[in-house]
Design a protein around this motif. Structure first.
Motif, PDB file in Angstrom:
ATOM      1  N   ALA A  31     -17.195 -33.737  33.475  1.00 17.25           N
ATOM      2  CA  ALA A  31     -17.340 -34.347  32.146  1.00 17.25           C
ATOM      3  C   ALA A  31     -17.794 -33.353  31.085  1.00 17.25           C
ATOM      4  CB  ALA A  31     -18.309 -35.525  32.221  1.00 17.25           C
ATOM      5  N   ASN A  32     -18.600 -32.378  31.473  1.00 19.94           N
ATOM      6  CA  ASN A  32     -19.121 -31.416  30.490  1.00 19.94           C
ATOM      7  C   ASN A  32     -18.364 -30.091  30.507  1.00 19.94           C
ATOM      8  OD1 ASN A  32     -21.023 -30.864  28.394  1.00 19.94           O
ATOM      9  ND2 ASN A  32     -22.144 -29.519  29.807  1.00 19.94           N
ATOM     10  N   ASP A  33     -17.253 -30.044  31.223  1.00 20.73           N
ATOM     11  CA  ASP A  33     -16.467 -28.815  31.325  1.00 20.73           C
ATOM     12  C   ASP A  33     -15.272 -28.915  30.374  1.00 20.73           C
ATOM     13  OD1 ASP A  33     -14.915 -26.642  31.968  1.00 20.73           O
ATOM     14  OD2 ASP A  33     -14.970 -26.986  34.143  1.00 20.73           O
ATOM     15  N   PRO A  34     -15.260 -28.163  29.281  1.00 22.40           N
ATOM     16  CA  PRO A  34     -14.169 -28.283  28.310  1.00 22.40           C
ATOM     17  C   PRO A  34     -12.807 -27.877  28.874  1.00 22.40           C
ATOM     18  CG  PRO A  34     -15.581 -26.414  27.779  1.00 22.40           C
ATOM     19  CD  PRO A  34     -16.268 -27.176  28.870  1.00 22.40           C
ATOM     20  N   ALA A  35     -12.807 -27.155  29.985  1.00 21.12           N
ATOM     21  CA  ALA A  35     -11.541 -26.752  30.588  1.00 21.12           C
ATOM     22  C   ALA A  35     -10.917 -27.860  31.436  1.00 21.12           C
ATOM     23  CB  ALA A  35     -11.751 -25.504  31.451  1.00 21.12           C
ATOM     24  N   ARG A  36     -11.720 -28.873  31.792  1.00 18.10           N
ATOM     25  CA  ARG A  36     -11.214 -29.989  32.604  1.00 18.10           C
ATOM     26  C   ARG A  36     -10.826 -31.145  31.694  1.00 18.10           C
ATOM     27  NH1 ARG A  36     -13.167 -30.394  37.693  1.00 18.10           N
ATOM     28  NH2 ARG A  36     -11.477 -31.931  37.939  1.00 18.10           N
ATOM     29  N   PHE A  37      -9.644 -31.659  31.853  1.00 19.19           N
ATOM     30  CA  PHE A  37      -9.150 -32.807  31.087  1.00 19.19           C
ATOM     31  C   PHE A  37      -9.437 -32.628  29.583  1.00 19.19           C
ATOM     32  CE2 PHE A  37     -10.820 -34.336  35.251  1.00 19.19           C
ATOM     33  CZ  PHE A  37      -9.599 -34.564  35.867  1.00 19.19           C
ATOM     34  N   PRO A  38      -8.939 -31.545  28.997  1.00 23.75           N
ATOM     35  CA  PRO A  38      -9.300 -31.222  27.611  1.00 23.75           C
ATOM     36  C   PRO A  38      -8.846 -32.256  26.585  1.00 23.75           C
ATOM     37  CG  PRO A  38      -7.514 -29.813  28.389  1.00 23.75           C
ATOM     38  CD  PRO A  38      -8.030 -30.537  29.586  1.00 23.75           C
ATOM     39  N   ASP A  39      -7.883 -33.113  26.946  1.00 26.16           N
ATOM     40  CA  ASP A  39      -7.405 -34.127  26.002  1.00 26.16           C
ATOM     41  C   ASP A  39      -8.090 -35.476  26.194  1.00 26.16           C
ATOM     42  OD1 ASP A  39      -6.274 -34.563  28.483  1.00 26.16           O
ATOM     43  OD2 ASP A  39      -4.368 -35.296  27.687  1.00 26.16           O
ATOM     44  N   LYS A  40      -9.184 -35.512  26.970  1.00 26.22           N
ATOM     45  CA  LYS A  40      -9.864 -36.770  27.279  1.00 26.22           C
ATOM     46  C   LYS A  40     -11.227 -36.885  26.610  1.00 26.22           C
ATOM     47  CE  LYS A  40      -6.492 -38.269  29.734  1.00 26.22           C
ATOM     48  NZ  LYS A  40      -5.657 -39.377  29.204  1.00 26.22           N
ATOM     49  N   GLY A  41     -11.384 -36.258  25.459  1.00 29.10           N
ATOM     50  CA  GLY A  41     -12.610 -36.420  24.700  1.00 29.10           C
ATOM     51  C   GLY A  41     -13.486 -35.190  24.712  1.00 29.10           C
ATOM     52  N   GLU A  42     -14.512 -35.236  23.857  1.00 30.85           N
ATOM     53  CA  GLU A  42     -15.455 -34.124  23.772  1.00 30.85           C
ATOM     54  C   GLU A  42     -16.343 -34.086  25.015  1.00 30.85           C
ATOM     55  OE1 GLU A  42     -15.803 -31.719  21.411  1.00 30.85           O
ATOM     56  OE2 GLU A  42     -13.891 -32.506  20.651  1.00 30.85           O
ATOM     57  N   PRO A  43     -16.609 -32.898  25.560  1.00 38.17           N
ATOM     58  CA  PRO A  43     -17.444 -32.801  26.763  1.00 38.17           C
ATOM     59  C   PRO A  43     -18.812 -33.468  26.566  1.00 38.17           C
ATOM     60  CG  PRO A  43     -16.355 -30.716  26.336  1.00 38.17           C
ATOM     61  CD  PRO A  43     -16.079 -31.589  25.145  1.00 38.17           C
ATOM     62  N   TRP A  44     -19.320 -34.004  27.658  1.00 38.19           N
ATOM     63  CA  TRP A  44     -20.628 -34.666  27.636  1.00 38.19           C
ATOM     64  C   TRP A  44     -21.326 -34.425  28.968  1.00 38.19           C
ATOM     65  CZ3 TRP A  44     -24.206 -36.655  24.620  1.00 38.19           C
ATOM     66  CH2 TRP A  44     -25.204 -37.454  25.173  1.00 38.19           C
ATOM     67  N   GLN A  45     -22.626 -34.093  28.904  1.00 42.44           N
ATOM     68  CA  GLN A  45     -23.402 -33.857  30.109  1.00 42.44           C
ATOM     69  C   GLN A  45     -24.360 -35.020  30.358  1.00 42.44           C
ATOM     70  OE1 GLN A  45     -23.539 -31.123  32.608  1.00 42.44           O
ATOM     71  NE2 GLN A  45     -24.318 -33.060  33.384  1.00 42.44           N
ATOM     72  N   PRO A  46     -24.071 -35.889  31.317  1.00 45.07           N
ATOM     73  CA  PRO A  46     -25.078 -36.876  31.718  1.00 45.07           C
ATOM     74  C   PRO A  46     -26.309 -36.151  32.263  1.00 45.07           C
ATOM     75  CG  PRO A  46     -22.917 -37.400  32.616  1.00 45.07           C
ATOM     76  CD  PRO A  46     -22.826 -36.008  32.092  1.00 45.07           C
ATOM     77  N   LEU A  47     -27.481 -36.723  32.024  1.00 45.13           N
ATOM     78  CA  LEU A  47     -28.713 -36.011  32.353  1.00 45.13           C
ATOM     79  C   LEU A  47     -29.216 -36.280  33.767  1.00 45.13           C
ATOM     80  CD1 LEU A  47     -30.606 -36.422  28.966  1.00 45.13           C
ATOM     81  CD2 LEU A  47     -29.297 -34.450  29.799  1.00 45.13           C
ATOM     82  N   LYS A  48     -28.855 -37.441  34.337  1.00 43.68           N
ATOM     83  CA  LYS A  48     -29.333 -37.763  35.681  1.00 43.68           C
ATOM     84  C   LYS A  48     -28.241 -38.539  36.433  1.00 43.68           C
ATOM     85  CE  LYS A  48     -33.870 -38.725  36.060  1.00 43.68           C
ATOM     86  NZ  LYS A  48     -35.135 -39.497  35.901  1.00 43.68           N
TER      87      LYS A  48
END
Length: 293
Positions: A157-174
């Motif tokens: 989810a937080n890797d901009p190279a993965r699924f780049p057309d599926k939204g801005e990266p986001w890092q869940p915290l837990k």
């Protein structure tokens, strides 16, 4: 934090959200947390476990009925809900076990199946995600795949190279695993029921557990719990949500055999294992948002 807290709970089938972590979700929703249940499959191959509804017309419309049941349960819990759209694998039975049906969720490549979940994570932007452990909580192929897909999506989810057309990266915290029926919890409720009524719904279950003394086939979740969320006042809400899945739950069956006041006295929490954290926290916790708030 000044923004609204967000919790995502990833489950395999409609009804799983009401039997695993439902009281905690209802508690957080009541406190103003934005809670999203993600349901990986439609439960199309689920059994009709309520004998009063085991009729041909129910079986013929099971997918539609289970969606309606999910809507009702969602309303009761006060949460949002999204479907990933995968097809239920069914629970294979027999010796040897039959192969899973073509195209079902249990046969998916987890890295491919993670795509729609990554998109949801990036759009909902949860601070905390819950799912199942590596055994799926119990070894249903859809539960095991739910674990694999959630782990893959959490990493992507937080890797901009993965699924780049599926939204801005986001890092869940837990990230947490649901920890369900532990042997300690079952034993305490068993003893309380014997004292109250002379009978217990857990007698055979505990006997079978004792026979698997090596623990490999049936490990005790209690040994892994890091986080106990006090939510006994929402056990009734949890049970109402579970009863909303009327085809899947016998209202006179096992899930409702122990009076609520006994459950609230003996074990007033729902339990989790913290497996990933990007915030500082120390076990034991009593809040999934410890270190996030």
């Amino acid at each position: 934090m000044t923004e609204q807290l967000r919790l995502m709970a990833v489950h395999a089938h409609p009804d799983d959200e009401s039997s695993k972590g439902a009281a905690a979700m209802a508690k957080y929703s009541a406190e103003g947390v934005d809670v999203l249940v993600v349901t990986c499959t439609g439960g199309e191959r689920g059994s009709v476990l309520n004998p009063k509804l085991d009729r041909p017309e129910i079986w013929q419309n099971i997918a539609e009925i289970r969606r309606a049941e999910m809507d009702r349960a969602r309303e009761i819990l006060g949460v949002r809900q999204a479907w990933l759209g995968f097809v239920d694998s069914g629970l294979p039975e027999g010796d040897p076990l039959p192969p899973l049906p073509d195209g079902c969720f249990g046969l998916m490549d987890p890295d491919v199946a993670a795509e729609p979940l990554v998109e949801l994570i990036r759009s909902f932007r949860p601070h905390v995600i819950t799912t199942y452990d590596e055994r799926g909580g119990y070894p249903h192929p859809d539960h095991v795949m739910t674990h694999k897909v959630t782990m893959a999506a959490f990493e992507a989810a937080n890797d901009p190279a993965r699924f780049p057309d599926k939204g801005e990266p986001w890092q869940p915290l837990k990230l947490y695993y649901n920890m369900g029926w532990s042997r300690k919890r079952m034993t305490l409720l068993h003893e309380a029921m014997l004292e109250l009524t002379g009978e217990s719904p857990f007698t055979e279950w505990l006997k079978e557990w004792s026979q698997r003394s090596d623990g490999e086939d049936w490990p005790d979740p209690d040994t892994r719990v890091t986080t106990k969320v006090p939510c006994g006042e929402f056990f009734e809400t949890r049970d109402d949500a579970l009863r909303a899945h009327a085809t899947q739950v016998d209202p006179e069956g096992f899930w409702f055999a122990v009076p609520l006041n006994i459950q609230q006295k003996i074990w007033p929490t729902e339990d989790y294992e913290l497996v990933k954290s990007f915030v500082e926290t120390t076990a034991p916790e009593d809040d999934l948002f410890t270190g996030v708030r």
